[in-house]
Design a protein around this motif. Structure first.
Motif, short mmCIF file in Angstrom:
data_model
loop_
_atom_site.label_atom_id
_atom_site.label_comp_id
_atom_site.label_asym_id
_atom_site.label_seq_id
_atom_site.Cartn_x
_atom_site.Cartn_y
_atom_site.Cartn_z
N LEU A 170 3.24 -2.27 6.94
CA LEU A 170 4.36 -3.14 6.59
C LEU A 170 3.87 -4.47 6.04
O LEU A 170 4.36 -4.96 5.01
CB LEU A 170 5.24 -3.37 7.83
CG LEU A 170 6.52 -4.18 7.64
CD1 LEU A 170 7.51 -3.40 6.79
CD2 LEU A 170 7.14 -4.53 8.99
N VAL A 171 2.88 -5.06 6.72
CA VAL A 171 2.33 -6.33 6.27
C VAL A 171 1.58 -6.16 4.96
O VAL A 171 1.68 -6.99 4.05
CB VAL A 171 1.41 -6.93 7.35
CG1 VAL A 171 0.67 -8.16 6.82
CG2 VAL A 171 2.21 -7.30 8.59
N ASP A 172 0.80 -5.07 4.84
CA ASP A 172 0.07 -4.82 3.59
C ASP A 172 1.02 -4.69 2.40
O ASP A 172 0.71 -5.13 1.29
CB ASP A 172 -0.76 -3.53 3.71
CG ASP A 172 -1.95 -3.71 4.64
OD1 ASP A 172 -2.36 -4.88 4.86
OD2 ASP A 172 -2.46 -2.70 5.15
N ARG A 186 -0.74 -13.47 3.92
CA ARG A 186 -1.87 -12.70 3.42
C ARG A 186 -2.23 -11.61 4.43
O ARG A 186 -2.47 -11.89 5.61
CB ARG A 186 -3.08 -13.60 3.19
CG ARG A 186 -2.89 -14.63 2.08
CD ARG A 186 -4.13 -15.50 1.96
NE ARG A 186 -5.30 -14.69 1.66
CZ ARG A 186 -5.69 -14.37 0.43
NH1 ARG A 186 -5.00 -14.81 -0.61
NH2 ARG A 186 -6.77 -13.64 0.24
N PRO A 187 -2.29 -10.35 3.99
CA PRO A 187 -2.67 -9.27 4.92
C PRO A 187 -4.01 -9.52 5.59
O PRO A 187 -4.17 -9.20 6.78
CB PRO A 187 -2.71 -8.04 4.01
CG PRO A 187 -1.75 -8.36 2.91
CD PRO A 187 -1.90 -9.83 2.67
N SER A 188 -4.98 -10.10 4.85
CA SER A 188 -6.30 -10.35 5.45
C SER A 188 -6.20 -11.34 6.60
O SER A 188 -6.85 -11.16 7.65
CB SER A 188 -7.27 -10.88 4.38
OG SER A 188 -6.77 -12.08 3.80
N THR A 189 -5.37 -12.37 6.44
CA THR A 189 -5.18 -13.35 7.52
C THR A 189 -4.51 -12.70 8.72
O THR A 189 -4.91 -12.91 9.87
CB THR A 189 -4.33 -14.53 7.02
OG1 THR A 189 -4.98 -15.15 5.92
CG2 THR A 189 -4.12 -15.55 8.13
N TYR A 190 -3.50 -11.90 8.45
CA TYR A 190 -2.79 -11.20 9.52
C TYR A 190 -3.75 -10.30 10.30
O TYR A 190 -3.75 -10.29 11.54
CB TYR A 190 -1.66 -10.37 8.92
CG TYR A 190 -0.98 -9.44 9.90
CD1 TYR A 190 0.03 -9.89 10.73
CD2 TYR A 190 -1.37 -8.10 9.99
CE1 TYR A 190 0.65 -9.03 11.63
CE2 TYR A 190 -0.75 -7.23 10.88
CZ TYR A 190 0.26 -7.70 11.69
OH TYR A 190 0.86 -6.85 12.58
N ILE A 244 7.50 -0.18 16.23
CA ILE A 244 6.94 0.58 15.11
C ILE A 244 5.47 0.95 15.31
O ILE A 244 4.97 1.86 14.66
CB ILE A 244 7.10 -0.18 13.78
CG1 ILE A 244 6.28 -1.47 13.78
CG2 ILE A 244 8.57 -0.47 13.52
CD1 ILE A 244 6.38 -2.24 12.48
N GLY A 245 4.76 0.24 16.20
CA GLY A 245 3.36 0.58 16.46
C GLY A 245 2.38 -0.08 15.50
O GLY A 245 2.78 -0.63 14.47
N SER A 246 1.12 -0.01 15.83
CA SER A 246 0.09 -0.75 15.12
C SER A 246 -0.07 -0.28 13.67
O SER A 246 -0.13 -1.10 12.74
CB SER A 246 -1.24 -0.62 15.86
OG SER A 246 -2.26 -1.34 15.20
N ASP A 247 -0.15 1.03 13.45
CA ASP A 247 -0.39 1.54 12.09
C ASP A 247 0.75 1.18 11.15
O ASP A 247 0.52 0.72 10.02
CB ASP A 247 -0.58 3.06 12.13
CG ASP A 247 -1.87 3.46 12.82
OD1 ASP A 247 -2.78 2.61 12.92
OD2 ASP A 247 -1.97 4.62 13.27
N ARG A 248 1.96 1.37 11.59
CA ARG A 248 3.10 1.08 10.72
C ARG A 248 3.25 -0.43 10.50
O ARG A 248 3.65 -0.87 9.42
CB ARG A 248 4.38 1.65 11.33
CG ARG A 248 4.44 3.18 11.30
CD ARG A 248 5.67 3.71 12.01
NE ARG A 248 6.89 3.30 11.34
CZ ARG A 248 8.11 3.51 11.85
NH1 ARG A 248 8.24 4.14 13.03
NH2 ARG A 248 9.18 3.13 11.20
N ALA A 249 2.90 -1.23 11.52
CA ALA A 249 2.95 -2.68 11.36
C ALA A 249 1.95 -3.14 10.31
O ALA A 249 2.25 -3.99 9.47
CB ALA A 249 2.66 -3.37 12.70
N ASP A 250 0.74 -2.56 10.35
CA ASP A 250 -0.28 -2.92 9.35
C ASP A 250 0.19 -2.54 7.95
O ASP A 250 0.02 -3.31 7.00
CB ASP A 250 -1.60 -2.20 9.67
CG ASP A 250 -2.29 -2.78 10.90
OD1 ASP A 250 -1.88 -3.87 11.34
OD2 ASP A 250 -3.22 -2.12 11.41
#
Length: 205
Positions: free
Chosen positions: A82-84, A93-97, A74-80
């Motif tokens: 997804l976690v957010d 926690r998105p901040s920890t990730y 999925i790549g970096s942007d979509r992974a971010d």
């Protein structure tokens, strides 16, 4: 012991592998609970205990590689994103990730190993490794070493508890409480440590 768990364990080592793999995909129950339980109930002798260590380590590593493949796909942007969007539903926690994802860029081998000792992060941080397209072989090796150490600690503890003559449920609960406390302290240090260090430097002039 009855119910679905009994049925799965009735499949032998394949059932153990499935349990450990599933825990990596969705950490219910938490890994330390599952591993303590396996050590207490599925290891009648030291040889079986060693086999359980091998099987659960392979399953944990395979689960991490599943999430690594997802991140790479999925790549970096979509992974971010997804976690957010969904991280809070799995206690990530998105901040920890994002902080650990940034640390990956500095020393991906060390972070891959240490991530195996952090709850929830150990399950989903491989998404960041894949999204950043980190080398698969070093990632897999570091992850396997970390998983082996984590799994062995709880399996051996559960194995030793079964013959201690003590109330295994009470002892197991106490161990889990200690582990959760240490994990919480680590997460707080990760979150607030940089701010504390800045304040100390300012106070010292």
């Amino acid at each position: 012991m009855t119910g679905p768990l009994s049925s799965i364990l009735g499949l032998g080592l394949f059932g153990v592998f499935c349990l450990a793999l599933t825990e990596k995909i969705l950490p219910i129950p938490p890994s330390h609970v599952l591993l303590l339980f396996l050590g207490m109930t599925a290891a009648p002798d030291a040889v079986t205990l060693a086999i359980l260590m091998l099987v659960t380590t392979l399953a944990s590593s395979a689960g991490c590689l599943v999430w690594y493949a997802v991140g790479r796909r999925i790549g970096s942007d979509r992974a971010d994103r997804l976690v957010d969007r969904f991280g809070r539903y799995v206690c990530l926690r998105p901040s920890t990730y994002h902080k650990l994802g940034q640390a990956y860029r500095r020393n991906h081998i060390r972070v891959s190993l240490l991530a195996q000792f952090i709850p929830t992060v150990r399950n989903y941080l491989p998404i960041a490794a894949g999204a950043l397209r980190l080398p698969a072989l070093p990632f897999a090796a570091a992850t396997m070493i970390g998983a082996m150490l984590w799994n062995a600690g709880f399996l051996v503890t559960g194995y030793l508890m079964r013959g201690s003559g003590k109330d295994t449920l009470t002892v197991g609960f106490r161990i889990i409480v200690i582990v959760v406390a240490l994990e919480t302290a680590f997460m707080l240090a990760l979150r607030y440590g940089p701010a504390w260090r800045r304040r100390i430097r300012l106070a010292l002039g």
